[in-house]
Enzyme design. Structure first.
Site, PDB file in Angstrom:
ATOM      1  N   HIS A   1      -7.332  44.421  49.907  1.00  0.00           N
ATOM      2  CA  HIS A   1      -6.778  43.061  49.830  1.00  0.00           C
ATOM      3  C   HIS A   1      -5.764  42.800  50.941  1.00  0.00           C
ATOM      4  O   HIS A   1      -5.236  43.721  51.558  1.00  0.00           O
ATOM      5  CB  HIS A   1      -6.114  42.846  48.471  1.00  0.00           C
ATOM      6  CG  HIS A   1      -4.871  43.663  48.250  1.00  0.00           C
ATOM      7  ND1 HIS A   1      -3.732  43.143  47.671  1.00  0.00           N
ATOM      8  CD2 HIS A   1      -4.574  44.958  48.530  1.00  0.00           C
ATOM      9  CE1 HIS A   1      -2.800  44.076  47.579  1.00  0.00           C
ATOM     10  NE2 HIS A   1      -3.287  45.192  48.092  1.00  0.00           N
TER      11      HIS A   1
ATOM     12  N   CYS B   1      -5.217  36.444  51.186  1.00  0.00           N
ATOM     13  CA  CYS B   1      -6.043  37.153  50.199  1.00  0.00           C
ATOM     14  C   CYS B   1      -7.376  36.438  49.945  1.00  0.00           C
ATOM     15  O   CYS B   1      -8.445  37.041  50.009  1.00  0.00           O
ATOM     16  CB  CYS B   1      -5.262  37.360  48.914  1.00  0.00           C
ATOM     17  SG  CYS B   1      -4.797  35.836  48.020  1.00  0.00           S
TER      18      CYS B   1
ATOM     19  N   HIS C   1      -3.530  35.467  43.336  1.00  0.00           N
ATOM     20  CA  HIS C   1      -3.919  36.559  44.228  1.00  0.00           C
ATOM     21  C   HIS C   1      -5.310  37.066  43.851  1.00  0.00           C
ATOM     22  O   HIS C   1      -5.712  37.019  42.682  1.00  0.00           O
ATOM     23  CB  HIS C   1      -2.912  37.706  44.151  1.00  0.00           C
ATOM     24  CG  HIS C   1      -3.110  38.764  45.202  1.00  0.00           C
ATOM     25  ND1 HIS C   1      -3.017  38.503  46.547  1.00  0.00           N
ATOM     26  CD2 HIS C   1      -3.425  40.085  45.111  1.00  0.00           C
ATOM     27  CE1 HIS C   1      -3.253  39.606  47.238  1.00  0.00           C
ATOM     28  NE2 HIS C   1      -3.507  40.583  46.385  1.00  0.00           N
TER      29      HIS C   1
END
Length: 288
Positions: free
Chosen positions: A261, A199, A250
């Site tokens: 993502h 990510c 994240h």
């Protein structure tokens, strides 16, 4: 400490020389085959990278060598800011992946497509395949090609259509266009290349192409960026996620659909609406 440059297309950075498994041999070979290595791993094998790999350093990326032992170099990657070390991202990579810094350092250009071919002459036969996010100094332009300075003193040519001048201005539309090229790419823990992204690696790599030095990890990216109210976030901004009482784990690009993502091991890079469980951990939004 001594300065060096990565002389292979992608060098994976490990937590220690003992971290690679036998099945990671292709990644640490003197001439690594990262494409075959990543293609060979199923979800279980990829999960085994957690705690072993940290990030990836790309062709011609400078590193500081802190120490060496048994064919490995303890390095710091200054282009990848980290709260772990004020000088850059720390880790280990094979010494065979390192060479001398390119002799030129002016007018940098970035690879904007997933993969491009480096040639000895304009339009010639490929000599090396370079990843998105690779940055090289340009020294000459001719007939749709740019001559670039290489590690160990050489030079090569790249097609202009696969490059951008890193100092050119960019906007949020460009951020999303660059990131969307990797829709469907398998998540790779520690990945910052076209062979696999995590990510924060996606965010870091896109901003590197746009000439912006963004921290490598999600929690550092959250700490470094200007915050905006979550309900005021615009496409191209960043969403950050954390569980109660924990650090940010994240990050993804805000998109018209929801979020672009690289979600987690076993999944692919997606552009999707935010699910309820994801919304429950949305803690901040940031903007460059």
């Amino acid at each position: 400490m001594k300065l060096a440059a990565v002389k292979v297309p992608v060098s994976t950075v490990w937590t220690s020389p003992e971290a690679p498994r036998d099945l990671d041999a292709l990644a640490i070979a003197a001439t690594p085959d990262v494409a075959t290595w990543t293609a060979s791993m199923d979800t279980g094998v990829r999960l085994g990278l957690h705690g072993r790999t940290l990030t990836q350093a790309l062709y011609a990326e400078p590193v500081l060598i802190r120490s060496e032992r048994d064919g490995w170099s303890e390095i710091i990657a200054p282009w990848q800011p980290s709260s772990s070390d004020a000088l850059g991202y720390p880790g280990w990579l094979p010494t065979s992946h390192l060479g001398e810094l390119p002799t030129a350092a002016s007018d940098p250009v970035a690879v904007t497509v997933p993969l491009t071919q480096l040639t000895a002459e304009p339009g010639g036969a490929p000599v090396l395949e370079l990843s998105f996010g690779t940055i090289l100094a340009s020294t000459e332009h001719a007939d749709g090609y740019t001559r670039v300075a290489l590690p160990d003193g050489g030079s090569g040519w790249l097609a202009d259509k696969d490059l951008r001048v890193v100092s050119d201005p960019a906007d949020n539309v460009e951020r999303l266009r660059l990131g969307s090229q990797f829709l469907g790419l398998q998540y790779l823990w520690g990945g910052t290349s076209a062979y696999g992204l995590d990510c924060s690696g996606l965010v870091h790599a896109v901003h590197r192409v746009l000439g912006l030095r963004t921290p490598r990890d999600a929690h550092d990216q959250c700490a470094a960026l200007d915050k905006v109210a979550v309900d005021q976030a615009q496409p191209g901004d960043l969403y950050f996620f954390a569980r109660p009482g924990q650090t940010v784990h994240h990050v993804g690009f805000v998109s018209p659909a929801g979020m672009l993502h690289a979600s987690e091991t076993g999944k692919v890079l997606e552009d999707e609406a935010l699910a309820e469980d994801r919304l429950g951990t949305l803690v901040a939004a940031g903007r460059l």
